[in-house]
Design a protein around this motif. Structure first.
Motif, PDB file in Angstrom:
ATOM      1  N   THR A  56       0.825  -1.210   0.000  1.00 16.36           N
ATOM      2  CA  THR A  56       0.000   0.000   0.000  1.00 16.36           C
ATOM      3  C   THR A  56       0.859   1.259   0.000  1.00 16.36           C
ATOM      4  N   ASN A  57       1.912   1.299   0.828  1.00 14.42           N
ATOM      5  CA  ASN A  57       2.781   2.481   0.832  1.00 14.42           C
ATOM      6  C   ASN A  57       3.423   2.694  -0.537  1.00 14.42           C
ATOM      7  N   LEU A  58       3.943   1.620  -1.121  1.00 13.11           N
ATOM      8  CA  LEU A  58       4.613   1.748  -2.417  1.00 13.11           C
ATOM      9  C   LEU A  58       3.645   2.104  -3.540  1.00 13.11           C
ATOM     10  N   SER A  59       2.413   1.651  -3.431  1.00 11.09           N
ATOM     11  CA  SER A  59       1.437   2.053  -4.444  1.00 11.09           C
ATOM     12  C   SER A  59       1.196   3.555  -4.362  1.00 11.09           C
ATOM     13  N   GLY A  60       1.145   4.086  -3.150  1.00 10.11           N
ATOM     14  CA  GLY A  60       0.989   5.538  -2.987  1.00 10.11           C
ATOM     15  C   GLY A  60       2.177   6.304  -3.546  1.00 10.11           C
ATOM     16  N   VAL A  61       3.372   5.748  -3.369  1.00 13.16           N
ATOM     17  CA  VAL A  61       4.571   6.368  -3.956  1.00 13.16           C
ATOM     18  C   VAL A  61       4.419   6.423  -5.477  1.00 13.16           C
ATOM     19  N   PHE A  62       3.993   5.319  -6.061  1.00 15.52           N
ATOM     20  CA  PHE A  62       3.798   5.274  -7.513  1.00 15.52           C
ATOM     21  C   PHE A  62       2.790   6.319  -7.975  1.00 15.52           C
ATOM     22  N   ILE A  68       3.174  13.860  -9.954  1.00  7.53           N
ATOM     23  CA  ILE A  68       4.239  14.867  -9.972  1.00  7.53           C
ATOM     24  C   ILE A  68       4.855  14.992 -11.368  1.00  7.53           C
ATOM     25  N   TYR A  69       5.253  13.871 -11.919  1.00 10.60           N
ATOM     26  CA  TYR A  69       5.921  13.917 -13.215  1.00 10.60           C
ATOM     27  C   TYR A  69       4.960  14.103 -14.377  1.00 10.60           C
ATOM     28  N   GLY A  70       3.766  13.610 -14.240  1.00 10.98           N
ATOM     29  CA  GLY A  70       2.765  13.824 -15.284  1.00 10.98           C
ATOM     30  C   GLY A  70       2.329  15.276 -15.378  1.00 10.98           C
ATOM     31  N   SER A  71       2.330  15.973 -14.250  1.00  5.18           N
ATOM     32  CA  SER A  71       1.905  17.376 -14.264  1.00  5.18           C
ATOM     33  C   SER A  71       2.893  18.275 -15.001  1.00  5.18           C
ATOM     34  N   GLY A  72       4.098  17.783 -15.234  1.00  5.66           N
ATOM     35  CA  GLY A  72       5.081  18.554 -15.985  1.00  5.66           C
ATOM     36  C   GLY A  72       4.901  18.467 -17.490  1.00  5.66           C
ATOM     37  N   TRP A  73       3.975  17.685 -17.969  1.00  2.00           N
ATOM     38  CA  TRP A  73       3.759  17.521 -19.407  1.00  2.00           C
ATOM     39  C   TRP A  73       3.256  18.805 -20.067  1.00  2.00           C
ATOM     40  N   LEU A  74       2.447  19.548 -19.347  1.00  2.00           N
ATOM     41  CA  LEU A  74       1.934  20.814 -19.867  1.00  2.00           C
ATOM     42  C   LEU A  74       2.266  21.919 -18.875  1.00  2.00           C
ATOM     43  N   ASP A  75       2.414  23.108 -19.391  1.00  2.00           N
ATOM     44  CA  ASP A  75       2.766  24.240 -18.533  1.00  2.00           C
ATOM     45  C   ASP A  75       1.505  24.894 -17.953  1.00  2.00           C
ATOM     46  N   THR A  76       0.772  24.106 -17.173  1.00  5.09           N
ATOM     47  CA  THR A  76      -0.420  24.626 -16.509  1.00  5.09           C
ATOM     48  C   THR A  76      -0.653  23.839 -15.221  1.00  5.09           C
ATOM     49  N   PRO A  77      -0.999  24.518 -14.141  1.00  4.75           N
ATOM     50  CA  PRO A  77      -1.285  23.787 -12.896  1.00  4.75           C
ATOM     51  C   PRO A  77      -2.554  22.941 -12.978  1.00  4.75           C
ATOM     52  N   LEU A  78      -3.399  23.211 -13.948  1.00  2.16           N
ATOM     53  CA  LEU A  78      -4.653  22.458 -14.081  1.00  2.16           C
ATOM     54  C   LEU A  78      -4.396  20.970 -14.285  1.00  2.16           C
ATOM     55  N   ALA A 101      -5.735  -3.301   0.020  1.00  2.00           N
ATOM     56  CA  ALA A 101      -7.013  -2.949   0.639  1.00  2.00           C
ATOM     57  C   ALA A 101      -6.913  -1.910   1.760  1.00  2.00           C
ATOM     58  N   PHE A 102      -5.720  -1.528   2.171  1.00  4.46           N
ATOM     59  CA  PHE A 102      -5.574  -0.538   3.256  1.00  4.46           C
ATOM     60  C   PHE A 102      -5.338   0.839   2.637  1.00  4.46           C
ATOM     61  N   ILE A 103      -6.416   1.547   2.376  1.00  4.35           N
ATOM     62  CA  ILE A 103      -6.367   2.834   1.686  1.00  4.35           C
ATOM     63  C   ILE A 103      -5.448   3.835   2.393  1.00  4.35           C
ATOM     64  N   PRO A 104      -5.482   3.982   3.724  1.00  9.22           N
ATOM     65  CA  PRO A 104      -4.577   4.947   4.353  1.00  9.22           C
ATOM     66  C   PRO A 104      -3.097   4.678   4.067  1.00  9.22           C
ATOM     67  N   GLY A 105      -2.727   3.417   3.885  1.00  8.76           N
ATOM     68  CA  GLY A 105      -1.338   3.108   3.547  1.00  8.76           C
ATOM     69  C   GLY A 105      -0.937   3.729   2.220  1.00  8.76           C
ATOM     70  N   ALA A 106      -1.830   3.688   1.247  1.00  5.28           N
ATOM     71  CA  ALA A 106      -1.552   4.311  -0.046  1.00  5.28           C
ATOM     72  C   ALA A 106      -1.433   5.821   0.105  1.00  5.28           C
ATOM     73  N   PHE A 107      -2.318   6.416   0.897  1.00  2.00           N
ATOM     74  CA  PHE A 107      -2.255   7.858   1.096  1.00  2.00           C
ATOM     75  C   PHE A 107      -0.982   8.271   1.839  1.00  2.00           C
ATOM     76  N   ILE A 108      -0.519   7.442   2.764  1.00  2.00           N
ATOM     77  CA  ILE A 108       0.738   7.746   3.464  1.00  2.00           C
ATOM     78  C   ILE A 108       1.899   7.732   2.475  1.00  2.00           C
ATOM     79  N   GLY A 109       1.974   6.711   1.641  1.00  2.00           N
ATOM     80  CA  GLY A 109       3.030   6.664   0.628  1.00  2.00           C
ATOM     81  C   GLY A 109       2.952   7.839  -0.332  1.00  2.00           C
ATOM     82  N   CYS A 110       1.745   8.213  -0.700  1.00  2.00           N
ATOM     83  CA  CYS A 110       1.531   9.341  -1.598  1.00  2.00           C
ATOM     84  C   CYS A 110       2.000  10.651  -0.950  1.00  2.00           C
ATOM     85  N   ALA A 117       9.161  15.557  -2.898  1.00  2.00           N
ATOM     86  CA  ALA A 117       9.219  16.037  -4.277  1.00  2.00           C
ATOM     87  C   ALA A 117       9.535  14.909  -5.272  1.00  2.00           C
ATOM     88  N   GLY A 118       9.019  13.717  -4.980  1.00  2.00           N
ATOM     89  CA  GLY A 118       9.155  12.600  -5.909  1.00  2.00           C
ATOM     90  C   GLY A 118      10.505  11.904  -5.909  1.00  2.00           C
TER      91      GLY A 118
END
Length: 154
Positions: A56-62, A68-78, A101-110, A117-118
């Protein structure tokens, strides 16, 4: 809390050991503690709990890395806003799979990934060690409890 003194002793000893290891190897201490906390919060016991913590933690990291990296594709915060919404939904939906199945674990990793900063190279080692730290605390506590309940010979 039953066996609170044994829990306190094992947690204190292993937390101090973790701080020394993290300092020696230049690992981010608080990441290990968040992963350790995930271990104690998730519902599985034993090494299965370590696996759920890691998955779960590693899924949140992913997911955070993707945002983070996908948002750099376009020059807009949207795009960043949109990707954050998508990965948030994905972290909830992935809980349909038992190992995730442990959603908070994913959010912690995220959250760790956003805070770092990734920088996955700095995140993954203490994240993995932190899951083992939680497991080790339970094992050391059980050992201390067994000392308490061992019959004394006269």
């Amino acid at each position: 809390m039953k066996n609170r003194y044994q829990v306190a002793l094992s947690a204190g000893l292993l937390a101090a050991l973790w701080c020394g290891i993290a300092d020696t190897f230049h690992l981010v201490t608080w990441i290990g503690f968040l992963s350790c906390s995930t271990f104690f919060a998730q519902p599985k016991a034993g090494f299965n709990g370590v696996l759920m913590t890691w998955f779960t933690n590693l899924s949140g990291v992913f997911w955070a890395w993707l945002a983070i990296y996908g948002s750099g594709w376009l020059d807009t915060p949207l795009l960043g806003y949109l990707l954050t919404g998508i990965v948030t939904s994905a972290m909830c939906l992935q809980a349909s799979y038992s190992k995730l199945a442990f959603i908070p674990g994913a959010f912690i990793g995220c959250c760790i990934t956003f805070a770092m900063a990734g920088d996955v190279h700095a995140i993954i080692p203490p994240l993995l060690i932190g899951g083992l730290l939680g497991y080790s605390m339970t094992q050391l506590t059980a050992l201390f409890v067994s000392f308490k309940t061992t019959p004394q010979h006269a």
